[in-house]
Scaffold this active site. Sequence first.
Site, short mmCIF file in Angstrom:
data_model
loop_
_atom_site.label_atom_id
_atom_site.label_comp_id
_atom_site.label_asym_id
_atom_site.label_seq_id
_atom_site.Cartn_x
_atom_site.Cartn_y
_atom_site.Cartn_z
N GLN A 1 45.03 36.65 -9.30
CA GLN A 1 45.37 35.31 -8.80
C GLN A 1 46.47 34.68 -9.66
O GLN A 1 46.24 34.39 -10.84
CB GLN A 1 44.12 34.42 -8.85
N GLY A 2 47.63 34.44 -9.07
CA GLY A 2 48.75 33.84 -9.80
C GLY A 2 48.97 32.40 -9.38
O GLY A 2 49.93 32.10 -8.65
N TYR A 3 48.08 31.50 -9.80
CA TYR A 3 48.21 30.07 -9.51
C TYR A 3 48.74 29.33 -10.74
O TYR A 3 49.81 28.74 -10.72
CB TYR A 3 46.84 29.46 -9.14
N SER A 4 47.94 29.36 -11.84
CA SER A 4 48.22 28.50 -13.00
C SER A 4 49.50 28.89 -13.72
O SER A 4 49.88 30.06 -13.78
CB SER A 4 47.07 28.58 -14.00
N GLU B 1 36.51 29.91 -3.77
CA GLU B 1 36.34 30.34 -5.16
C GLU B 1 35.24 29.52 -5.83
O GLU B 1 34.38 30.06 -6.52
CB GLU B 1 37.66 30.16 -5.92
N SER C 1 38.96 22.58 -13.44
CA SER C 1 38.00 22.15 -14.47
C SER C 1 36.94 21.23 -13.86
O SER C 1 37.14 20.63 -12.80
CB SER C 1 38.73 21.43 -15.61
N ASN C 2 35.81 21.08 -14.57
CA ASN C 2 34.73 20.25 -14.04
C ASN C 2 35.12 18.78 -13.94
O ASN C 2 34.63 18.06 -13.06
CB ASN C 2 33.47 20.44 -14.89
N GLU C 3 36.03 18.34 -14.82
CA GLU C 3 36.50 16.95 -14.71
C GLU C 3 37.25 16.76 -13.38
O GLU C 3 37.08 15.76 -12.68
CB GLU C 3 37.44 16.59 -15.88
C1 LIG Z 1 38.98 32.39 -18.58
C2 LIG Z 1 39.94 31.79 -17.59
C3 LIG Z 1 40.36 32.51 -16.52
C4 LIG Z 1 41.29 31.99 -15.61
N1 LIG Z 1 41.76 32.77 -14.60
C5 LIG Z 1 42.76 32.34 -13.83
C6 LIG Z 1 43.39 33.21 -12.86
O1 LIG Z 1 42.99 34.37 -12.68
N2 LIG Z 1 44.43 32.73 -12.15
C7 LIG Z 1 44.90 31.46 -12.29
O2 LIG Z 1 45.84 31.10 -11.60
N3 LIG Z 1 44.34 30.61 -13.20
C8 LIG Z 1 43.29 31.02 -13.97
N4 LIG Z 1 42.74 30.17 -14.91
C9 LIG Z 1 43.35 28.88 -15.12
C10 LIG Z 1 42.48 27.69 -14.77
O3 LIG Z 1 42.45 27.47 -13.40
C11 LIG Z 1 43.04 26.49 -15.55
O4 LIG Z 1 42.81 26.72 -16.93
C12 LIG Z 1 42.43 25.17 -15.15
O5 LIG Z 1 42.82 24.80 -13.87
C13 LIG Z 1 42.76 24.04 -16.15
O6 LIG Z 1 44.13 23.94 -16.33
P1 LIG Z 1 44.78 23.93 -17.81
O7 LIG Z 1 44.20 25.06 -18.58
O8 LIG Z 1 46.26 23.88 -17.65
O9 LIG Z 1 44.25 22.59 -18.48
P2 LIG Z 1 44.86 21.13 -18.28
O10 LIG Z 1 45.16 20.91 -16.84
O11 LIG Z 1 45.97 20.93 -19.26
O12 LIG Z 1 43.62 20.22 -18.67
C14 LIG Z 1 43.26 19.96 -20.04
C15 LIG Z 1 42.02 19.05 -20.03
O13 LIG Z 1 42.34 17.79 -19.41
C16 LIG Z 1 41.44 17.52 -18.34
N5 LIG Z 1 42.19 16.85 -17.24
C17 LIG Z 1 43.40 17.22 -16.75
N6 LIG Z 1 43.76 16.40 -15.73
C18 LIG Z 1 42.73 15.51 -15.57
C19 LIG Z 1 42.49 14.42 -14.67
N7 LIG Z 1 43.38 14.11 -13.71
N8 LIG Z 1 41.32 13.76 -14.77
C20 LIG Z 1 40.41 14.09 -15.72
N9 LIG Z 1 40.58 15.10 -16.61
C21 LIG Z 1 41.73 15.80 -16.54
C22 LIG Z 1 40.94 18.89 -17.90
O14 LIG Z 1 39.67 18.78 -17.29
C23 LIG Z 1 40.85 19.63 -19.23
O15 LIG Z 1 39.64 19.31 -19.89
C24 LIG Z 1 41.77 30.68 -15.79
C25 LIG Z 1 41.31 29.90 -16.87
C26 LIG Z 1 40.42 30.44 -17.78
C27 LIG Z 1 39.95 29.59 -18.93
#
Ligand SMILES: Cc1cc2nc3c(=O)[nH]c(=O)nc-3n(C[C@H](O)[C@H](O)[C@H](O)COP(=O)(O)OP(=O)(O)OC[C@H]3O[C@@H](n4cnc5c(N)ncnc54)[C@H](O)[C@@H]3O)c2cc1C
Length: 397
Positions: free
Chosen positions: A125-128, A243, A382-384
């Site tokens: 999955q290439g989203y993030s 998902e 994330s759960n938030e």
């Molecule tokens: C082990 C693992 C596997 C993963 N696998 C994949 C994958 O296969 N493909 C893929 O595409 N992605 C993958 N991800 C990425 C995952 O979807 C992102 O890490 C996630 O969406 C959070 O984004 P971020 O890490 O950029 O954190 P950020 O978006 O920078 O967030 C940092 C913190 O701020 C909080 N936050 C941010 N915005 C808000 C808001 N508006 N309100 C309240 N709180 C907020 C978040 O909850 C978090 O606690 C994976 C992540 C992990 C940890």
Amino acid sequence: MNLEFTPEEQAFREEVRAFIAENYPKHLADFGMREDMSREDMLAWHKILGKKGWSVPAWPVEYGGTGWSATQRYIWSEENARANTIMPLPFGVSMVGPVIYTFGSEEQKARHLPGIRSGDVWWCQGYSEPGAGSDLANLKTSAVRDGDHYIVNGQKTWTTLAQHADWGFFLVRTDPDAKPQEGISFLLIDMKSPGVEVKPIKLLDGSYEVNETWLTDVRVPVENLVGQENKGWTYAKFLLAHERSGIAGVARSKRGIARLREIAAKETAYGQPLIKDFDFARKVSQLEIDLAALEITELRTLAGEQAGKGPGPESSILKIKGTEIQQRLTELTLEAVGVYGAPFNGGIANDNTNEHPVGPDYAQHAAGTYFNMRKTSIYGGSNEIQRNIIAKMILGL
Ligand SMILES: Cc1cc2nc3c(=O)[nH]c(=O)nc-3n(C[C@H](O)[C@H](O)[C@H](O)COP(=O)(O)OP(=O)(O)OC[C@H]3O[C@@H](n4cnc5c(N)ncnc54)[C@H](O)[C@@H]3O)c2cc1C
């Protein structure tokens, strides 16, 4: 829905249990952390299920689904959890597969669905991206049309198990001038294409599970665009709802609690079994109560799906509660193994090997699993962010 199992459902449970007992590979019977397994082992059960026609139960029958009722699917996941099987990875089966059969062209269905069913083709999955996680619509990876191809440039991150992937589904920006959500497209990319580079990210627990994926002038045929150009956000959200409901993991947590009770009932070197400690027993019971409540919510969601309602915002509830329970379970298990949790044999020992296990078998993966499961409240949105979705879509705030 009726929560009593009918005689037919009991017979189905026995059929499933017997099939697992006869066919599940013996050498995979008691695995710990699957992140360090070979590709072959991770796909072994998927391939067996593919041959049996049971690898994609939730798909429509015309695409290879089993046509099982919600209760049968529930029994299916319970029996697999009971036997601790290595289930088919979600990237093909519950993420891109449903997107392809719902929004893809006939050619895409014919080309990609068979490999997902059989377990021969591994998807990632290439989203993030580094600047686009929670704020996914901020993604910058660009796809510029050049005749019959898109030229893709950018960087994805956290791409789980991309080191094994044959194909990836990517969100790319095809219109830089549109509003963020409106200029995104959903592309299928062959991971062997020139210009795709997968670089490992080492995790806290020492395992190799996630990657950075770099795309440099990757030429992607236009027929790999799913649905319409610039409508990718719609498909991306559809996929995320699938998902998230899969992340709840109720059946696995049930098995985990049973195992926790077994561990906590053992005599300790320091006195009576931990389960006789009132405060610890209370925490385990509270976990069981919360899991029972989640189970009912999951059954309701499954029944809704059966009635034709796709997983909606309620999948955010499943995701939050399911992952909180998984994390509490690993915390209590670490507490229950006591000092045996300290050496951390699940990946990193002091000498960076896994060759000197300390303590009994049941304690071996407690620390590694505890660390690894911190991820569950982050991935899949994330759960938030799930709480924000619930506030907006369910509570109307
Ligand atoms: C082990 C693992 C596997 C993963 N696998 C994949 C994958 O296969 N493909 C893929 O595409 N992605 C993958 N991800 C990425 C995952 O979807 C992102 O890490 C996630 O969406 C959070 O984004 P971020 O890490 O950029 O954190 P950020 O978006 O920078 O967030 C940092 C913190 O701020 C909080 N936050 C941010 N915005 C808000 C808001 N508006 N309100 C309240 N709180 C907020 C978040 O909850 C978090 O606690 C994976 C992540 C992990 C940890």
